[in-house]
Design a protein around this motif. Structure first.
Motif, PDB file in Angstrom:
ATOM      1  N   LEU A 137       0.830  -1.208   0.000  1.00 30.03           N
ATOM      2  CA  LEU A 137       0.000   0.000   0.000  1.00 30.03           C
ATOM      3  C   LEU A 137       0.865   1.258   0.000  1.00 30.03           C
ATOM      4  O   LEU A 137       0.539   2.251  -0.672  1.00 30.03           O
ATOM      5  N   ILE A 138       1.960   1.238   0.726  1.00 27.65           N
ATOM      6  CA  ILE A 138       2.884   2.383   0.735  1.00 27.65           C
ATOM      7  C   ILE A 138       3.482   2.588  -0.659  1.00 27.65           C
ATOM      8  O   ILE A 138       3.522   3.708  -1.180  1.00 27.65           O
ATOM      9  N   SER A 139       3.936   1.491  -1.281  1.00 27.71           N
ATOM     10  CA  SER A 139       4.520   1.576  -2.618  1.00 27.71           C
ATOM     11  C   SER A 139       3.503   2.055  -3.646  1.00 27.71           C
ATOM     12  O   SER A 139       3.816   2.857  -4.534  1.00 27.71           O
ATOM     13  N   MET A 140       2.252   1.575  -3.538  1.00 24.80           N
ATOM     14  CA  MET A 140       1.195   2.002  -4.453  1.00 24.80           C
ATOM     15  C   MET A 140       0.941   3.501  -4.332  1.00 24.80           C
ATOM     16  O   MET A 140       0.775   4.202  -5.329  1.00 24.80           O
ATOM     17  N   LYS A 141       0.916   3.995  -3.099  1.00 24.10           N
ATOM     18  CA  LYS A 141       0.690   5.417  -2.858  1.00 24.10           C
ATOM     19  C   LYS A 141       1.793   6.246  -3.508  1.00 24.10           C
ATOM     20  O   LYS A 141       1.539   7.305  -4.112  1.00 24.10           O
ATOM     21  N   ILE A 142       3.025   5.760  -3.420  1.00 27.55           N
ATOM     22  CA  ILE A 142       4.167   6.473  -3.988  1.00 27.55           C
ATOM     23  C   ILE A 142       4.094   6.526  -5.517  1.00 27.55           C
ATOM     24  O   ILE A 142       4.369   7.549  -6.141  1.00 27.55           O
ATOM     25  N   LEU A 143       3.679   5.412  -6.129  1.00 30.04           N
ATOM     26  CA  LEU A 143       3.728   5.298  -7.591  1.00 30.04           C
ATOM     27  C   LEU A 143       2.458   5.750  -8.301  1.00 30.04           C
ATOM     28  O   LEU A 143       2.478   5.964  -9.518  1.00 30.04           O
ATOM     29  N   MET A 144       1.354   5.900  -7.577  1.00 33.09           N
ATOM     30  CA  MET A 144       0.049   6.101  -8.206  1.00 33.09           C
ATOM     31  C   MET A 144       0.015   7.274  -9.191  1.00 33.09           C
ATOM     32  O   MET A 144      -0.447   7.140 -10.325  1.00 33.09           O
TER      33      MET A 144
END
Length: 318
Positions: A137-144
Motif C-alpha cells: 500500500l505504501i509503494s502504491m501510494k508512492i507510484l500512483m
C-alpha cells in the motif's frame, strides 16, 4: 525554441521524480521480499510463496523501470536518433512476460498441491501477509500519480497492485485456516491470485507490443483524427497519415495535406493547435501540398526519397 527547451526541462523533472519514487518503492519491496521468502518456506504456505513470487517480480519490475529511466535519459546519437526512450517499453514488455511466467508457475504448483496439501502454520502466514500488505500500500501510494503518465511506471504499479491484492488473499486464507483448519484454502487463494494476474499481464503486454510495432496509440482515434484534419479550412484531402509512439507519452505524426487554395502558414498553425492540444501529439511533420499530382507522387514514393519544390514541409516538436 523556448517551448522545446521548456518541454525538455519539464520532462526531465518528471523523469527524476519518477526515479525517486521507484527507488523508494524498490527498497521497501526488496527488504520485505527476503522476509516473505523465508516465512513462506517456514510456514509451508503456497499462497505466501506465491505472494513472495509476485513480490520478486515487483522488485524486478521496479529495478527494471528504474534502469529504463536512467537509460532513457541518454542523449540521441548518430546510431539512435530517437535516443533510448523506447527502453521504457522494452522494460514494460519484460515485466509483463515475468508476470505471465509467475502466474503459470503458481497455477502449476497449486495443481500439484490439491492432492497433497501440506501442514500450514497459519498464524505466521497471517502476520507476514499483513506486513506485506502495508508495504504494498505504501509503494502504491508512492507510484500512483506517475502511473498515469508513464507505461513503464504503470507496469511497476500494476505489479505492486496485484501483489497487494495477493496479500489480502493470503490474509483471508490464513484466517480461514486458523479458525477452520481447511488447509486447501491456501492452494485456492494461490490459484485465484494467478488468475487475477493473467489478464492484467495481458493488457500490459498488448500495450507494449502495440508501441513496439509502431501501432496507433490506444488513446488516439485515427478515424476521428483524419476527419478533424479534413475539416480544416482549405484541406481537400490528406495522404500518408501515420501516427505512432516512441514511448508511452511521446507520440509522433506525419501527414501530407492537399490544400491548393489555403494560406499555408495559417493552415499550419491550425493543424498544430489541433494535433498538440486535442490529441497530445508531441512531435509532428506536416507537409502542405498545392498540387494533387505531387500528393499522389508522395503517396506512392518511398519514404525520404522524394523532394519537391512545389510542396512545403513544416515540422514541429515540443
Amino acid at each position: 525554441m523556448s517551448d522545446h527547451h521548456g518541454h525538455d526541462h519539464s520532462h526531465a523533472v518528471v523523469t527524476e521524480q519518477n526515479a525517486k519514487k521507484l527507488t523508494i518503492a524498490l527498497i521497501l519491496t526488496t527488504l520485505f521480499l527476503v522476509v516473505e521468502v523465508i516465512a513462506g518456506f517456514l510456514t509451508q504456505s503456497l499462497a505466501l510463496l506465491s505472494d513472495a513470487a509476485h513480490m520478486f517480480t515487483d522488485a524486478a519490475a521496479l529495478a527494471i523501470a528504474l534502469v529504463a529511466i536512467r537509460v532513457g535519459k541518454l542523449p540521441a546519437d548518430d546510431k539512435r536518433t530517437f535516443g533510448y526512450q523506447r527502453f521504457e517499453i522494452l522494460a514494460a514488455l519484460f515485466n509483463a512476460s515475468m508476470l505471465f511466467m509467475v502466474a503459470i508457475y503458481i497455477l502449476y504448483e497449486a495443481y500439484q498441491r490439491f492432492s497433497q496439501p501440506p501442514e500450514i502454520q497459519s498464524l505466521g502466514m497471517l502476520i507476514v501477509a499483513v506486513i506485506g500488505l502495508v508495504i504494498n500500500l505504501i509503494s502504491m501510494k508512492i507510484l500512483m500519480s506517475s502511473a498515469k503518465d508513464s507505461l513503464n511506471v504503470k507496469g511497476a504499479y500494476l505489479e505492486v497492485f496485484s501483489d497487494a491484492l495477493g496479500s489480502i488473499g493470503v490474509i483471508i486464507g490464513a484466517a480461514l485456516i486458523y479458525f477452520t483448519g481447511w488447509v486447501w484454502v491456501d492452494t485456492l487463494i494461490a490459484v485465484l491470485i494467478g488468475f487475477w494476474v493473467l489478464p492484467r499481464a495481458w493488457t500490459l503486454l498488448k500495450q507494449s507490443i502495440n508501441i513496439l510495432l509502431e501501432g496507433v496509440p490506444e488513446e488516439i482515434d485515427i478515424e476521428k483524427l483524419r476527419q478533424d484534419l479534413l475539416s480544416l479550412q482549405g484541406v481537400e484531402s490528406i495522404h500518408q497519415l501515420k501516427v505512432w509512439a516512441i514511448s508511452s507519452k511521446n507520440v509522433h505524426l506525419t501527414v501530407h495535406l492537399l490544400a491548393p487554395t489555403a494560406d499555408r502558414n495559417a493552415l499550419y498553425q491550425q493543424a498544430l493547435e489541433l494535433l498538440s492540444h486535442e490529441y497530445g501529439i508531441t512531435e509532428m511533420t506536416l507537409q502542405i501540398e498545392d498540387n494533387e499530382c505531387v500528393a499522389l507522387t508522395h503517396e506512392h514514393a518511398k519514404p525520404d526519397t522524394h523532394r519537391d519544390d512545389e510542396g512545403s514541409t513544416h515540422s514541429h516538436s515540443h
